[in-house]
Design a protein around this motif. Structure first.
Motif, short mmCIF file in Angstrom:
data_model
loop_
_atom_site.label_atom_id
_atom_site.label_comp_id
_atom_site.label_asym_id
_atom_site.label_seq_id
_atom_site.Cartn_x
_atom_site.Cartn_y
_atom_site.Cartn_z
N ILE A 46 -28.79 -89.02 50.10
CA ILE A 46 -29.01 -87.58 50.03
C ILE A 46 -29.08 -87.08 48.59
N ASP A 47 -28.38 -87.72 47.67
CA ASP A 47 -28.26 -87.27 46.28
C ASP A 47 -29.61 -86.92 45.66
N GLY A 48 -29.70 -85.68 45.18
CA GLY A 48 -30.90 -85.24 44.47
C GLY A 48 -32.06 -84.82 45.35
N ARG A 49 -31.91 -84.92 46.64
CA ARG A 49 -32.98 -84.52 47.56
C ARG A 49 -32.70 -83.13 48.10
N THR A 50 -33.75 -82.37 48.30
CA THR A 50 -33.64 -81.10 49.00
C THR A 50 -33.83 -81.42 50.47
N LEU A 51 -32.83 -81.11 51.27
CA LEU A 51 -32.95 -81.38 52.70
C LEU A 51 -33.91 -80.37 53.30
N GLN A 52 -34.95 -80.88 53.91
CA GLN A 52 -35.98 -80.03 54.50
C GLN A 52 -35.41 -79.25 55.68
N ILE A 53 -35.88 -78.03 55.86
CA ILE A 53 -35.50 -77.19 56.99
C ILE A 53 -36.64 -77.23 57.99
N ASP A 54 -36.30 -77.58 59.25
CA ASP A 54 -37.34 -77.70 60.27
C ASP A 54 -37.69 -76.35 60.90
N GLU A 55 -38.53 -76.38 61.91
CA GLU A 55 -39.00 -75.15 62.56
C GLU A 55 -37.87 -74.36 63.23
N ASP A 56 -36.74 -75.02 63.49
CA ASP A 56 -35.58 -74.34 64.08
C ASP A 56 -34.56 -73.91 63.03
N SER A 57 -34.95 -73.98 61.76
CA SER A 57 -34.09 -73.63 60.62
C SER A 57 -32.89 -74.55 60.48
N THR A 59 -31.33 -78.41 59.05
CA THR A 59 -31.52 -79.59 58.21
C THR A 59 -31.23 -80.83 59.05
N VAL A 60 -31.44 -81.99 58.48
CA VAL A 60 -31.15 -83.23 59.19
C VAL A 60 -29.66 -83.34 59.51
N LEU A 61 -28.81 -82.77 58.68
CA LEU A 61 -27.37 -82.79 58.96
C LEU A 61 -27.03 -81.90 60.14
N ASP A 62 -27.71 -80.75 60.26
CA ASP A 62 -27.54 -79.89 61.44
C ASP A 62 -27.99 -80.62 62.69
N ASP A 63 -29.12 -81.32 62.58
CA ASP A 63 -29.65 -82.08 63.72
C ASP A 63 -28.69 -83.19 64.14
N PHE A 64 -28.03 -83.81 63.17
CA PHE A 64 -27.05 -84.84 63.51
C PHE A 64 -25.88 -84.24 64.29
N ASP A 65 -25.40 -83.09 63.85
CA ASP A 65 -24.32 -82.42 64.58
C ASP A 65 -24.73 -82.10 66.01
N HIS A 66 -25.98 -81.64 66.18
CA HIS A 66 -26.51 -81.35 67.51
C HIS A 66 -26.61 -82.63 68.34
N PHE A 67 -27.10 -83.69 67.72
CA PHE A 67 -27.18 -85.00 68.39
C PHE A 67 -25.80 -85.44 68.87
N CYS A 68 -24.80 -85.28 68.01
CA CYS A 68 -23.45 -85.69 68.37
C CYS A 68 -22.88 -84.87 69.52
N ALA A 69 -23.19 -83.58 69.53
CA ALA A 69 -22.70 -82.72 70.60
C ALA A 69 -23.22 -83.15 71.96
N TYR A 70 -24.44 -83.67 72.00
CA TYR A 70 -25.05 -84.07 73.27
C TYR A 70 -24.90 -85.55 73.59
N SER A 71 -24.64 -86.37 72.59
CA SER A 71 -24.57 -87.82 72.83
C SER A 71 -23.15 -88.33 73.03
N GLY A 72 -22.16 -87.51 72.68
CA GLY A 72 -20.79 -87.96 72.79
C GLY A 72 -20.29 -88.67 71.54
N CYS A 73 -21.05 -88.59 70.47
CA CYS A 73 -20.62 -89.20 69.20
C CYS A 73 -19.68 -88.21 68.52
N ARG A 94 -34.44 -90.07 59.45
CA ARG A 94 -35.12 -88.78 59.51
C ARG A 94 -35.48 -88.15 58.16
N ILE A 95 -34.82 -88.62 57.11
CA ILE A 95 -34.98 -87.96 55.81
C ILE A 95 -36.39 -88.20 55.23
N SER A 96 -36.88 -87.20 54.55
CA SER A 96 -38.18 -87.33 53.90
C SER A 96 -38.07 -88.29 52.73
#
Length: 98
Positions: A46-57, A59-73, A94-96
């Motif tokens: 992640i260092d030095g990268r701007t995390l892209q914001i998707d169409e749902d506003s 970042t990939v870190l937000d998406d991971f939290d969402h993934f964990c909420a639904y996958s049981g991680c 997922r990162i650019s």
């Protein structure tokens, strides 16, 4: 998916998607590989990268939290090491690329 890092041309690569990262962390040291250190490796990815914001506003870190909420991680139900490796795998997939 292979998450073993390899040193190539002075850059550390995560072989799962060949995302180049600079190896300079205190844990890994200059030009050393972060074997067994998923948290440090993620910081390097992640260092030095701007995390892209998707169409749902999100970042990939937000998406991971969402993934964990639904996958049981859930970090309270899996080991810290397993959670860290799952996060590294998700983000590195997922990162650019620069």
């Amino acid at each position: 998916m292979t998450l073993m890092p390899a040193l190539t041309g002075g850059l550390l690569f995560c072989l799962s998607n060949a995302v180049p990262i600079k190896s300079k962390s205190k844990v890994c040291g200059d030009n050393l590989m972060c074997y067994g250190e998923p948290v440090e490796l993620l910081k390097e990815v992640i260092d030095g990268r701007t995390l892209q914001i998707d169409e749902d506003s999100h970042t990939v870190l937000d998406d991971f939290d969402h993934f964990c909420a639904y996958s049981g991680c859930n970090p309270n139900e899996v080991s810290a090491q397993a959670y860290a490796w799952a996060k590294l795998a998700f983000v590195s997939a997922r990162i650019s690329k620069l």
